[in-house]
Design a protein around this motif. Structure first.
Motif, mmCIF file in Angstrom:
data_model
loop_
_atom_site.group_PDB
_atom_site.id
_atom_site.type_symbol
_atom_site.label_atom_id
_atom_site.label_comp_id
_atom_site.label_asym_id
_atom_site.label_seq_id
_atom_site.Cartn_x
_atom_site.Cartn_y
_atom_site.Cartn_z
ATOM 1 N N CYS A 115 -2.089 -8.817 -3.577
ATOM 2 C CA CYS A 115 -1.544 -7.863 -4.460
ATOM 3 C C CYS A 115 -2.417 -6.563 -4.459
ATOM 4 C CB CYS A 115 -1.474 -8.057 -6.181
ATOM 5 S SG CYS A 115 -0.256 -9.518 -6.345
ATOM 6 N N ASP A 116 -1.420 -5.366 -4.382
ATOM 7 C CA ASP A 116 -1.986 -3.863 -4.307
ATOM 8 C C ASP A 116 -2.651 -3.785 -5.618
ATOM 9 O OD1 ASP A 116 -1.409 -3.350 -1.459
ATOM 10 O OD2 ASP A 116 0.650 -3.590 -2.063
ATOM 11 N N ARG A 117 -1.669 -3.949 -6.652
ATOM 12 C CA ARG A 117 -1.966 -3.674 -7.968
ATOM 13 C C ARG A 117 -1.691 -4.783 -9.039
ATOM 14 N NH1 ARG A 117 0.515 0.466 -11.074
ATOM 15 N NH2 ARG A 117 2.098 -0.035 -9.899
ATOM 16 N N GLU A 141 4.859 -1.627 -2.182
ATOM 17 C CA GLU A 141 3.793 -2.353 -3.030
ATOM 18 C C GLU A 141 3.965 -3.575 -3.578
ATOM 19 O OE1 GLU A 141 0.966 -0.488 -6.440
ATOM 20 O OE2 GLU A 141 3.068 -0.648 -6.842
ATOM 21 N N GLY A 181 -3.876 -1.858 -12.830
ATOM 22 C CA GLY A 181 -4.450 -0.973 -11.814
ATOM 23 C C GLY A 181 -4.586 -1.817 -10.445
ATOM 24 N N ARG A 182 -5.269 -0.939 -9.498
ATOM 25 C CA ARG A 182 -5.679 -1.881 -8.350
ATOM 26 C C ARG A 182 -6.298 -2.733 -8.798
ATOM 27 N NH1 ARG A 182 -3.888 0.572 -3.782
ATOM 28 N NH2 ARG A 182 -5.440 -0.700 -2.709
ATOM 29 N N VAL A 183 -6.543 -3.946 -7.900
ATOM 30 C CA VAL A 183 -7.310 -4.842 -7.973
ATOM 31 C C VAL A 183 -8.863 -4.786 -8.103
ATOM 32 C CG1 VAL A 183 -7.897 -7.204 -7.175
ATOM 33 C CG2 VAL A 183 -5.559 -6.468 -7.100
ATOM 34 N N ASP A 184 -9.199 -3.718 -7.074
ATOM 35 C CA ASP A 184 -10.443 -3.709 -7.009
ATOM 36 C C ASP A 184 -11.180 -2.543 -8.191
ATOM 37 O OD1 ASP A 184 -9.185 -1.449 -6.192
ATOM 38 O OD2 ASP A 184 -10.234 -0.869 -4.394
ATOM 39 N N GLU A 185 -10.194 -1.805 -8.644
ATOM 40 C CA GLU A 185 -10.558 -1.033 -9.685
ATOM 41 C C GLU A 185 -10.916 -1.782 -11.197
ATOM 42 O OE1 GLU A 185 -8.224 3.003 -8.370
ATOM 43 O OE2 GLU A 185 -7.345 1.714 -9.880
ATOM 44 N N SER A 236 5.740 0.507 -6.591
ATOM 45 C CA SER A 236 6.074 1.652 -5.705
ATOM 46 C C SER A 236 6.810 1.166 -4.604
ATOM 47 C CB SER A 236 4.915 2.430 -5.272
ATOM 48 O OG SER A 236 4.121 3.013 -6.277
ATOM 49 N N GLN A 267 -5.288 -11.820 -6.428
ATOM 50 C CA GLN A 267 -6.562 -11.073 -6.043
ATOM 51 C C GLN A 267 -6.116 -10.667 -4.460
ATOM 52 O OE1 GLN A 267 -10.340 -11.947 -7.706
ATOM 53 N NE2 GLN A 267 -10.889 -11.435 -5.608
ATOM 54 N N PHE A 278 3.015 -6.165 -6.476
ATOM 55 C CA PHE A 278 2.436 -6.016 -7.664
ATOM 56 C C PHE A 278 2.442 -7.420 -8.428
ATOM 57 C CE2 PHE A 278 2.828 -5.341 -12.533
ATOM 58 C CZ PHE A 278 2.030 -4.529 -12.595
#
Length: 299
Positions: free
Chosen positions: A199-201, A31, A214-218, A28, A196, A33
């Protein structure tokens, strides 16, 4: 030309070797990535298709709703893994030459050279041949070459390779600044702690396929959370059957539980542990991106 970078269903085969299979993701505007995978996984192949250096067997790359054509690729800033600079050409002359290839006039190119060499800490080396620079400074010049024409998209293949910690910070700040301007930024790296943090994703690729996205935390929490409990006797197997506990490893004095945070009640788990005796440590942790990477690739 601005907007979301879309990689849609790329397939690429070399004889019997399938290099990419339905490679699909998007980046996006604004973002950062992270594109990670083992050597030979297909990262560079994907990036070269985005640039038009390679042609996909099927699928397409778009910026917004528009397929990227020759003119569109001129708006991409690309940093290859292998340094693509002329070693016997002066830094300033080389960057100005590349800027003019992107359509800048001489004055605008000179301003861009001064701005980016200053920003990246190599302004005092503009009259030196690229081949006389350290590998780290060559990497800074390579990034300047990717940024010199104010690109609408940044595609960077292992940009942090060979950089010292100060240079890593400088490059990280530049990528965050470009993302803040609304530019999609994609980069590959084997430095997963840096991915980690920055990055956003993240997309994890293995054997030409996207295995996790996906998102790093997810991504880090998708396999559950580890709960370490120190104190209860292993002989009691005190955590068996507790709601939300998906796995338990009983050590001599430490029990490691894999729990589903959406189901598990940490207070109920603590109460069960206390029924067996004193609890000296009760702490949760989420797998790092490095641990997730190992798990995804080995699977």
């Amino acid at each position: 030309m601005t907007g979301e970078l879309v990689v849609d269903g790329l397939h690429k085969r070399y004889g019997d070797l399938v290099a990419l299979r339905d490679m699909t993701f998007h980046v996006s505007p604004g973002e950062i990535f992270g594109f990670v995978g083992s050597n030979g996984a297909g990262k560079s192949t994907t990036m070269r298709i985005i640039l038009g250096v390679l042609a996909a067997d099927s699928g397409e790359v778009r910026l917004g709703a528009t397929p990227i054509d020759f003119d569109g690729r001129r708006r991409i800033g690309y940093m290859p893994e292998e340094r693509g600079l002329y070693p016997k050409m002066k830094v300033g002359d080389q960057l100005a030459f590349l800027a003019r290839l992107h359509g800048m006039d001489n004055a605008t190119a000179a301003d861009a050279v001064a701005r980016w060499t200053q920003r990246l800490g190599v302004a005092e080396r503009v009259d030196d041949n690229v081949g006389d620079l350290s590998l780290g400074n060559q990497q800074r010049v390579q990034l300047a070459a990717a940024l010199i024409h104010d690109p609408a998209v940044l595609v960077l293949d292992e940009p942090f390779s060979g950089l010292d910690p100060v240079a890593v910070d400088v490059m990280s700040d530049v990528l965050k600044e470009k993302a803040a301007e609304g530019i999609p930024v994609i980069f590959s790296s084997h430095q997963l702690e840096l991915v980690q943090r920055l990055c956003d994703r993240v997309g994890i690729i293995a054997r030409g396929e996207m295995k996790a996205l996906g998102r790093v935390d997810e991504l880090r929490s998708r396999g559950g959370v580890t709960l370490e409990v120190s104190g209860p006797s292993a002989d009691s197997r005190w955590a068996d059957g507790l709601p939300g506990v998906t796995a338990a490893t009983y050590g001599e004095s430490v029990t490691e539980l894999r729990i589903d945070p959406a189901v598990a009640d940490d207070q109920a788990i603590l109460a069960a542990a206390l029924r067996t005796g004193p609890v000296h440590r009760f702490a949760t942790s989420t797998p790092t991106l490095t641990e997730l990477f190992r798990e995804v690739v080995s699977a």
